[in-house]
Structure formats: structure tokens, C-alpha cells
Design a protein around this motif. Structure first.
Motif, PDB file in Angstrom:
ATOM      1  N   ILE A 217       0.801  -1.223   0.000  1.00  0.00           N
ATOM      2  CA  ILE A 217       0.000   0.000   0.000  1.00  0.00           C
ATOM      3  C   ILE A 217       0.833   1.271   0.000  1.00  0.00           C
ATOM      4  O   ILE A 217       0.293   2.364  -0.173  1.00  0.00           O
ATOM      5  CB  ILE A 217      -0.962   0.015   1.198  1.00  0.00           C
ATOM      6  CG1 ILE A 217      -0.171  -0.021   2.522  1.00  0.00           C
ATOM      7  CG2 ILE A 217      -1.946  -1.133   1.119  1.00  0.00           C
ATOM      8  CD1 ILE A 217      -1.043   0.155   3.751  1.00  0.00           C
ATOM      9  N   ALA A 218       2.166   1.163   0.181  1.00  0.00           N
ATOM     10  CA  ALA A 218       2.999   2.362   0.192  1.00  0.00           C
ATOM     11  C   ALA A 218       2.939   3.108  -1.141  1.00  0.00           C
ATOM     12  O   ALA A 218       3.245   4.309  -1.195  1.00  0.00           O
ATOM     13  CB  ALA A 218       4.450   2.001   0.526  1.00  0.00           C
ATOM     14  N   ALA A 219       2.542   2.420  -2.216  1.00  0.00           N
ATOM     15  CA  ALA A 219       2.494   3.053  -3.531  1.00  0.00           C
ATOM     16  C   ALA A 219       1.473   4.177  -3.611  1.00  0.00           C
ATOM     17  O   ALA A 219       1.533   4.995  -4.535  1.00  0.00           O
ATOM     18  CB  ALA A 219       2.187   1.999  -4.598  1.00  0.00           C
ATOM     19  N   VAL A 220       0.536   4.260  -2.663  1.00  0.00           N
ATOM     20  CA  VAL A 220      -0.475   5.319  -2.725  1.00  0.00           C
ATOM     21  C   VAL A 220       0.158   6.691  -2.568  1.00  0.00           C
ATOM     22  O   VAL A 220      -0.419   7.700  -2.987  1.00  0.00           O
ATOM     23  CB  VAL A 220      -1.560   5.114  -1.659  1.00  0.00           C
ATOM     24  CG1 VAL A 220      -2.260   3.776  -1.842  1.00  0.00           C
ATOM     25  CG2 VAL A 220      -0.999   5.230  -0.245  1.00  0.00           C
ATOM     26  N   ALA A 221       1.358   6.765  -1.975  1.00  0.00           N
ATOM     27  CA  ALA A 221       2.001   8.063  -1.734  1.00  0.00           C
ATOM     28  C   ALA A 221       2.351   8.778  -3.033  1.00  0.00           C
ATOM     29  O   ALA A 221       2.561   9.998  -3.032  1.00  0.00           O
ATOM     30  CB  ALA A 221       3.250   7.880  -0.881  1.00  0.00           C
ATOM     31  N   GLN A 222       2.418   8.049  -4.149  1.00  0.00           N
ATOM     32  CA  GLN A 222       2.763   8.687  -5.414  1.00  0.00           C
ATOM     33  C   GLN A 222       1.674   9.626  -5.910  1.00  0.00           C
ATOM     34  O   GLN A 222       1.937  10.486  -6.746  1.00  0.00           O
ATOM     35  CB  GLN A 222       3.031   7.608  -6.468  1.00  0.00           C
ATOM     36  CG  GLN A 222       4.195   6.689  -6.145  1.00  0.00           C
ATOM     37  CD  GLN A 222       4.344   5.572  -7.153  1.00  0.00           C
ATOM     38  OE1 GLN A 222       3.673   5.548  -8.184  1.00  0.00           O
ATOM     39  NE2 GLN A 222       5.237   4.637  -6.876  1.00  0.00           N
ATOM     40  N   SER A 223       0.457   9.465  -5.409  1.00  0.00           N
ATOM     41  CA  SER A 223      -0.661  10.232  -5.952  1.00  0.00           C
ATOM     42  C   SER A 223      -1.429  11.048  -4.929  1.00  0.00           C
ATOM     43  O   SER A 223      -2.264  11.863  -5.319  1.00  0.00           O
ATOM     44  CB  SER A 223      -1.647   9.275  -6.644  1.00  0.00           C
ATOM     45  OG  SER A 223      -0.992   8.464  -7.588  1.00  0.00           O
ATOM     46  N   VAL A 224      -1.184  10.839  -3.643  1.00  0.00           N
ATOM     47  CA  VAL A 224      -1.974  11.505  -2.604  1.00  0.00           C
ATOM     48  C   VAL A 224      -1.219  12.722  -2.073  1.00  0.00           C
ATOM     49  O   VAL A 224      -0.078  12.602  -1.626  1.00  0.00           O
ATOM     50  CB  VAL A 224      -2.283  10.531  -1.459  1.00  0.00           C
ATOM     51  CG1 VAL A 224      -3.025  11.261  -0.338  1.00  0.00           C
ATOM     52  CG2 VAL A 224      -3.112   9.358  -1.973  1.00  0.00           C
ATOM     53  N   PRO A 225      -1.825  13.895  -2.091  1.00  0.00           N
ATOM     54  CA  PRO A 225      -1.152  15.090  -1.573  1.00  0.00           C
ATOM     55  C   PRO A 225      -0.820  14.964  -0.093  1.00  0.00           C
ATOM     56  O   PRO A 225      -1.547  14.343   0.690  1.00  0.00           O
ATOM     57  CB  PRO A 225      -2.182  16.208  -1.803  1.00  0.00           C
ATOM     58  CG  PRO A 225      -3.081  15.689  -2.874  1.00  0.00           C
ATOM     59  CD  PRO A 225      -3.137  14.217  -2.680  1.00  0.00           C
ATOM     60  N   SER A 226       0.302  15.544   0.294  1.00  0.00           N
ATOM     61  CA  SER A 226       0.727  15.676   1.696  1.00  0.00           C
ATOM     62  C   SER A 226       1.012  14.339   2.368  1.00  0.00           C
ATOM     63  O   SER A 226       1.052  14.262   3.595  1.00  0.00           O
ATOM     64  CB  SER A 226      -0.326  16.443   2.525  1.00  0.00           C
ATOM     65  OG  SER A 226      -0.603  17.701   1.960  1.00  0.00           O
ATOM     66  N   LEU A 227       1.225  13.285   1.587  1.00  0.00           N
ATOM     67  CA  LEU A 227       1.462  11.960   2.159  1.00  0.00           C
ATOM     68  C   LEU A 227       2.855  11.466   1.814  1.00  0.00           C
ATOM     69  O   LEU A 227       3.282  11.504   0.656  1.00  0.00           O
ATOM     70  CB  LEU A 227       0.429  10.956   1.630  1.00  0.00           C
ATOM     71  CG  LEU A 227       0.685   9.480   1.980  1.00  0.00           C
ATOM     72  CD1 LEU A 227       0.557   9.229   3.475  1.00  0.00           C
ATOM     73  CD2 LEU A 227      -0.260   8.562   1.198  1.00  0.00           C
ATOM     74  N   THR A 228       3.573  10.984   2.845  1.00  0.00           N
ATOM     75  CA  THR A 228       4.820  10.239   2.671  1.00  0.00           C
ATOM     76  C   THR A 228       4.618   8.869   3.286  1.00  0.00           C
ATOM     77  O   THR A 228       4.175   8.753   4.430  1.00  0.00           O
ATOM     78  CB  THR A 228       6.003  10.950   3.354  1.00  0.00           C
ATOM     79  OG1 THR A 228       6.227  12.217   2.720  1.00  0.00           O
ATOM     80  CG2 THR A 228       7.274  10.122   3.259  1.00  0.00           C
TER      81      THR A 228
END
Length: 800
Positions: free
Chosen positions: A78-89
């Protein structure tokens, strides 16, 4: 693109138009996002407020990513979601750990980068409504997922403690009445071999089952080097590469529709990982204390030089351990000589992010996680629903960490077993002619952790262990009242009572050269004892929220909110200086203010959502190194106050039927307002893991290939400005701004039975520093772990 990324603001409850509520209910029943008429931007349903509803009517800053999109991107977790979600690392390993599955999650500048169980995370991870309390094992694999939702901003009312940054909700696919199944195989660079299979098997008209299994395998990408101890010649080691993937995961689910008003869901999941360490490479060294010299004719000067350097890891090695091998300047040696393999210095800094002098025998990262979940959803009577979520999870992890040299400078291993039981009871309903929508709940969590972390710093070895127990109780309520046909006011609050206990047992194992522990300066009766007295921390907290939203038209809604959140206190476990009581630290708290708008334009061909917020952050928990002789002992402190201001924009466009475009932006301005004594943080420092600017964009175009099927070409891009990976903003752990590009092509047959996807991740082969550890003054080194390089993949999926 296959998903819609949508942001909003506020944290509260809204009552939306009757026709939209009905649409949300229909979507919730079949578990899929309904598409808007024509080729407008499709609707998507989320559970950000503990119920299924249209995202555009949900006044919460939330992004939703479907499992299909994650699979198309070649993602394995699920770490791949950070590529598209603002303000998320979202990173998969923590600095100074070696673990291949330690979630480091930051939202809007708030999170936690320490894997120790004595420190709580700042962003909550939830699996089907169940709180996953530990970061180890928190990087969940994409096996039979339905959707991932990222809620930004404090979620203290409905989700509770440790969500002051936000929450990541993972929803799995539920059993249904139809016989369905799929089989998928993926190959790619680094001998990738992934196989996933799932089947939905109805047993009767009211009893359904679903089973899924996955085997994920990929060789590592960080090569271990070896140096000849005599000639200094460098060669590739025969040891396995670091950073591999070797995972087996499975899930079984059962759904019983006991009656039209009663549904029972049972699920069991298991994940097994047997991998090499995450893989760090040396970034810098400090062989001896810079600027400190000695007078060869002055014994006092020589003693001071030796004593000062011997209190650092690198100095102890060069002056004591390798002193007879021409590394001790007191006897004419040169610790900076990079042609002498016996000396610790920059000769072991490879300058290549994908090579290291890591010790092969210190490479291991094992994980076993299993869980049981039971959910009972009962509509007791019209206007009254009751829901129970009962869960048990067991996580066992073992991993090792090396210093990236052939020497025994810093070698750690971690053995942790965490067991958690949780129960949540929800009551929900409507009143006053449906103008009031309300939710009441009770929550209980019991967690027990056995933690063992033996560590060797050169020849000094210590045992660091503890037994932890947490009992957390909470009661919460939230209600939204329609004060007019288009205006809603929401109020809510959550009360939390929590007690944590720690029974530490830190001891000296060896102080070097076979010598036993020294009693000098040790307040404990046993000179081997560092700490062994049980301690406890308690806190009570009320987290309120309030919001107002107004729908100006069917396509425009604005809102504002006020909310608070809390993250629990904990214990300082990395104690190697003897003392009677284990140090503790208190909770950190956050107050957030938000305004924003959700809008649709041009017959829903364009969706633009905007949020602006300010977060007042106090009693920050930060990991620091005070410096001096004891600086190899990091200290967790409540490090002062900070202010975070930001803007987030998410847009989705579907101007013509075959084309979809997405865009995301976040701007985060972070500032420390007060820094507590002892916190080694520069006055102008920025919060870690928080780039000032983050941008993302994507384009997908679908071509019809006659009656054969469709071909979709897709590209994703994201950009982040410089990011610091430590609270003290050390330049060594600074990742400069970078671009990341992924591309893929997908062919799907007209019957939807076969799908073939080929793609490339990290197209420009950018080396990105993901985590690190830096303590030149005491530990004498800094190292870091870089993300995966460019990779190709090809997958084929058959569904029936």
C-alpha cells in the motif's frame, strides 16, 4: 485513469441531499463506484465517517485509490499510494532498523519514523476498520484489496488516538453471491515472480466465502561488496542482494446474510516474509573527532585525545581495536588512510546508492502476521443500527542491522512479538425527521509487546528489552444536524483513557575485551543493570470537533471545520546510560482549522477540490541526539511547538470518453515556534519527511481495438521538493527535489476475462533517499536506504 483522486476539507458529519444518499447506498451494496452519466467523472464511495457515502458529499480530506490502479502500477504493497496523494509520505523501512516492513507514514508533516514499540505512530492504519497498532508489519500487501482511503488531518473523534496526522484505511473485497475468480502472474526485473489467485465461492443463498493467496518474489537491488583485508581490492560478494521481496500471503473470508437486517463477516489473514535486510549504504564517516589534536610531548594531551575519541564508535575502533594496524595517530598511524583496509573511514563510502559493504551475516528481515476479524452489522429497527468490530492480531518480527563496513561498529538485531485485541461497538441512526444523523461508539484496545533489541557498539554490547502493555478505553459521539435545506452543522467528541506499562531490562553484556561491567557511576546494585524498574504512563483526553458545510448548488459545496487530536506518550527504550527509572515522555496534541470546497464543472467532466488548513502542533515527540560522550544514546523528548499551514488541490478531468487526467498539489509551510531544551533542532528547521511542494499528474487514454478489446496507455508523474529525513535537518539526510515517472500499457479483452499489463516504474532511474540514520559525533557514521531503481514488469490476469 482507473481511479479518482479527490480531496476535501473539514472533519465532520454532513447530511446530504436525499438523492445523493440513495446513490451512495446503492454503491455500498454492490461495493463498486458508480459511474456518472455519459463520460463525466465517476462517483466513488468512501467510509471516512464510518459509513458508506459519496466522497463528494463527505466533508473530510480523503483520497481513494482502487486496488486495480495499484495492481496496474505494479505495486506490491500500500505504500504506492504516496505517489498520488497530496501531503502523504509512506516509506517501507525506518532508519537504523534494517527492517524491510516498517511503515514510516507522514501526513501533513505529522507521523513517526521510529520503529520502537515504546513510541506510537502519528498516522493510524486500519484494516477493515481494525486499528493496526504497530509500525512493524504495517506495510500491508495488496492482496485482495478493494480500496485504500487516505484521510488527511486529525481524525480524533471517529478514529481515536494516534491519528493526529490522519488515517490510512484499507478495505478488502467481501464475499458475494456470484461464483468468481482470478489468476494473475507477473514477471519483471530482478527475477520478479509474483502469483496471485482469488476465488469467490457462494455456499448458499445466504452464505458466501472468498479465498485469496499470493506469492511475491523479487531479488534485491543493493549489491554487497567485499574488500580484501590485505590488498584492499574490492569485489562483489557472493551474498544475496539486499532489499529483496519474498512474501507469502493469504486471506479467507466468510459472509453470512442471516436476515435482510443482519450481516456477519468473519475473516482470517496471514502474511509470511523471509527477506534480506532493507539495505543501507554508508553516506559519511567521522574516523576521529575533527579539530581535536594532541601534543606528543604532553601525556595529559595524549590522554585527553585518546579518551575523547575512545568515547566515539569510530575513534574506539581506530585508536583501540585497529590501533596496532597503523590507524592510531598517537603511535604514528593515520586513521584517514583510505588505502589501509583496517581503518574505519570514507573508503567504505561507495558513492553508489545501490552498493554497500554490509556484513552478509547481519542481513535478515523476517515477519509473520496473522489476524482474525469478526464484524456484525445489525439494523435493529428503523433508524437504529448496531455494529460490532472484534479483532485479534499477532505480529512477530525479527530483523538485523549492520553499519555498512566489515567491522563490528554498530550491529543491532530486533526480536518483537506484538499481540493486540480490540473491540468497537457502534450505534447509529437518524432522528427529527432525518434531519439529525448520529453515531455513538465505545472502543477498547489491549496490546502486549515483548521487545528485545541487543546492540553492539564496537566491542561494547548491551541488551535492550522490555515488556509493554497498553489498555486504552474510549467513548465517542458525533452528530450532524440539517439546520436548513443546504446547510449542516456537525459536533462530535471522543474521550480516551489510556494506561501503558513498561517492564524494561536493559543490561550490559560486554564492555569489551572480555571485561565485565563496571560499577563506577552505576546507581543500580548490579553493575550489569542499566534499567530494570517497571514504569507507567497514563493520560486522559477529550478530542472535540465542529464543522459547518453548505451546498450552494448541486455541484458546489463549501465547508469549514475545527478539530483536535492526540498521540499517546511513551518510554525511552534506547537507554545505555545506567539509571534507576526509565525516562518517559508525554502525549503530543494538535489543533486543526480547515476550510475548503468541493466542486464539479462542465456536466461533471471536471472535478476540482481545494483545502486550506492550519495545524497548531504542541509537545512534539522528536528523536534527537544530545551529543557528547553519550550521543550514541538517542533521546525521545517533547520537543516544543510547531505550526503547519498548507493548501491541497486535487483535480480529475474526463473531457472526452477515452481520456482521463488527474492532478494533485500540496503546499506545506512548517515552522517550529518553540524548541524545548535538549532538543537538538535548529531554529529554522522544517518538520521531517515534509516537502514544501508536492505535485502529481497522470494521463490515461483508451483505444478501442475493434472487437478484440481496449488498449490503455497511461503515464504518472510526481515531483517533490527537498525533504529532510531527520528532526535536526542534518544535510547528510537531505533528499533534494526530484521527479518520478511511471508508464504502463494495458490490454483488456472485450469480455474483460483477460488483461495484460506492461510497465516501467521509476522510468528515469532516480535514486531517492527514503530513510537514514546520522550521528557522526558519537556513532561516527551516517547511512541511508534508497528506493528501488528503474524496473520493468509484465503481468497477465485471467478472471471469470
Amino acid at each position: 485513469m482507473g481511479s479518482v483522486f479527490i480531496g476535501a476539507v473539514a472533519s465532520g458529519q454532513a447530511v446530504f441531499a436525499q438523492q445523493d444518499a440513495a446513490a451512495a447506498k446503492d454503491v455500498a451494496q454492490d461495493g463498486t463506484a458508480s459511474e456518472a452519466a455519459g463520460y463525466g467523472v465517476g462517483e466513488i464511495v468512501v467510509t471516512a465517517r464510518r459509513r458508506a457515502e459519496s466522497l463528494q458529499n463527505t466533508p473530510v480530506a480523503v483520497s481513494a485509490i482502487t486496488s486495480a490502479v495499484l495492481e496496474e502500477k505494479g505495486a506490491t504493497n500500500i505504500a504506492a499510494v504516496a505517489q498520488s496523494v497530496p501531503s502523504l509520505t509512506f516509506n517501507t523501512t525506518a532508519g537504523n532498523s534494517g527492517a524491510s516492513n516498517a511503515a514510516v507514514v507522514f501526513i501533513r508533516g505529522i507521523g513517526q519514523d521510529d520503529f520502537f514499540p515504546t513510541i506510537d505512530p502519528g498516522v493510524g492504519i486500519y484494516l477493515d476498520g481494525v486499528y493496526v497498532s504497530r509500525t512493524l508489519g504495517g506495510v500491508l500487501d495488496t492482496v485482495d484489496l478493494e480500496q485504500v482511503e487516505v484521510l488527511r488531518g486529525p481524525q480524533g473523534t471517529l478514529f481515536g488516538k494516534n491519528t493526529i496526522g490522519g488515517a490510512v484505511q484499507i478495505t478488502t473485497k467481501k464475499p458475494g453471491p456470484d461464483l468468481q475468480g482470478s489468476l494473475e502472474a507477473t514477471t519483471g526485473r530482478f527475477s520478479r515472480a509474483d502469483v496471485k489467485a482469488s476465488v469467490n465461492l457462494p455456499l448458499s443463498d445466504t452464505l458466501f466465502t472468498r479465498f485469496s493467496i499470493a506469492s511475491l518474489n523479487r531479488n534485491g537491488y543493493i549489491t554487497i561488496l567485499a574488500k580484501n583485508p590485505v590488498t584492499g581490492a574490492v569485489s562483489r560478494s557472493d551474498a544475496p542482494r539486499l532489499g529483496d521481496i519474498s512474501t507469502m500471503a493469504g486471506r479467507a473470508a466468510l459472509r453470512w446474510k442471516a436476515s435482510p437486517d443482519l450481516t456477519v463477516d468473519l475473516a482470517a489473514d496471514y502474511t509470511r516474509k523471509r527477506e534480506q535486510s532493507s539495505g543501507s549504504t554508508l553516506l559519511a564517516t567521522q574516523p576521529v573527532i575533527p579539530g581535536l589534536g594532541f601534543n606528543p610531548a604532553d601525556p595529559a594531551s595524549i590522554n585527553n585525545y585518546i579518551f575523547a575519541n575512545a568515547n566515539t564508535v569510530g575513534g574506539f575502533h581506530n585508536l583501540i581495536v585497529a590501533g596496532a594496524q597503523d590507524c592510531n595517530p598517537v603511535f604514528g598511524g593515520n586513521p584517514l588512510d583510505q588505502n589501509n583496509p583496517a581503518c574505519f573511514n570514507n573508503q567504505y563510502v561507495t558513492g553508489n546508492p545501490y552498493t554497500t559493504f554490509y556484513e552478509p551475516n547481519a542481513s535478515r528481515s523476517d515477519l509473520d502476521v496473522w489476524g482474525l476479524t469478526g464484524v456484525v452489522d445489525w439494523e435493529a429497527m428503523p433508524g437504529l443500527g448496531v455494529k460490532s468490530i472484534t479483532a485479534y492480531r499477532n505480529t512477530k518480527s525479527f530483523f538485523m542491522r549492520d553499519d555498512g563496513t566489515p567491522f563490528q561498529l554498530i550491529e543491532l538485531q530486533t526480536d518483537q512479538t506484538a499481540k493486540q485485541f480490540s473491540e468497537e461497538l457502534q450505534f447509529s441512526g437518524k432522528a427529527f425527521d432525518d434531519r439529525l444523523t448520529w453515531l455513538l461508539g465505545l472502543f477498547y484496545l489491549n496490546e502486549k509487546v515483548d521487545f528485545d533489541n541487543p546492540a553492539c557498539f564496537s566491542f561494547v554490547c548491551t541488551g535492550v528489552s522490555t515488556r509493554l502493555e497498553t489498555n486504552s478505553y474510549a467513548a465517542f459521539a458525533q452528530g450532524s444536524y440539517a439546520v436548513g435545506p443546504a446547510t449542516n452543522i456537525t459536533l462530535g467528541a471522543r474521550y480516551t483513557n489510556e494506561k501503558k506499562t513498561s517492564d524494561p531490562n536493559n543490561v550490559f553484556i560486554d564492555i569489551g575485551f572480555g571485561l565485565g561491567p563496571l560499577a563506577i557511576g552505576n546507581p543500580n546494585a548490579n553493575p550489569a543493570t542499566i534499567i530494570n524498574t517497571p514504569v507507567a504512563v497514563k493520560f486522559d483526553n477529550v478530542s472535540p470537533m465542529a464543522s459547518i458545510d453548505h451546498r450552494w448548488s448541486r455541484n458546489v459545496m463549501t465547508y469549514a471545520s475545527y478539530s483536535k487530536g492526540v498521540k499517546g506518550g511513551g518510554f525511552q527504550q534506547r537507554v545505555i546510560v545506567p539509571r534507576i527509572l526509565q525516562p518517559t515522555f508525554g502525549p503530543e496534541k494538535l489543533t486543526a482549522y480547515e476550510v475548503g470546497a468541493k466542486t464539479d464543472f462542465f456536466d461533471r467532466r471536471l472535478r476540482v477540490n481545494v483545502a486550506a488548513f492550519q495545524s497548531d502542533y504542541k509537545d512534539l515527540q522528536v528523536t534527537t541526539f544530545p551529543g557528547g560522550a553519550n550521543s550514541i544514546e538517542p533521546v525521545q523528548v517533547n520537543g516544543g511547538k510547531a505550526r503547519i499551514r498548507g493548501v491541497e488541490v486535487e483535480a480529475t478531468a474526463h473531457p472526452i470518453e477515452p481520456l482521463t487526467a488527474n492532478f494533485g498539489l500540496s503546499y506545506l509551510d512548517t515552522e517550529y515556534l518553540k524548541i524545548a531544551p535538549g532538543a537538538v533542532i535548529p531554529a529554522n528547521a522544517r518538520l521531517p519527511f515534509t516537502p514544501k511542494w508536492s505535485l502529481s499528474g497522470g494521463l490515461a487514454y483508451r483505444f478501442e481495438i475493434g472487437s478484440a478489446g481496449d488498449l490503455t496507455l497511461r503515464g504518472d508523474w510526481n515531483y517533490r521538493t527537498e525533504t529532510f529525513l531527520s528532526a535536526d535537518n542534518t544535510p547528510i539526510l537531505r533528499q533534494p527535489g526530484y521527479h518520478m515517472v511511471n508508464v504502463l500499457a494495458t490490454f483488456e479483452t472485450a469480455s474483460k476475462a483477460v488483461r495484460v499489463t506492461g510497465g516501467i516504474t521509476n522510468l528515469t532511474d532516480k535514486a531517492v533517499l527514503m530513510s537514514g540514520f546520522a550521528d557522526l559525533q558519537g556513532s561516527s557514521l551516517a547511512d541511508g536506504t534508497y528506493g528501488r531503481p528503474r524496473e520493468w514488469y509484465l503481468s497477465i490476469r485471467y478472471s471469470y
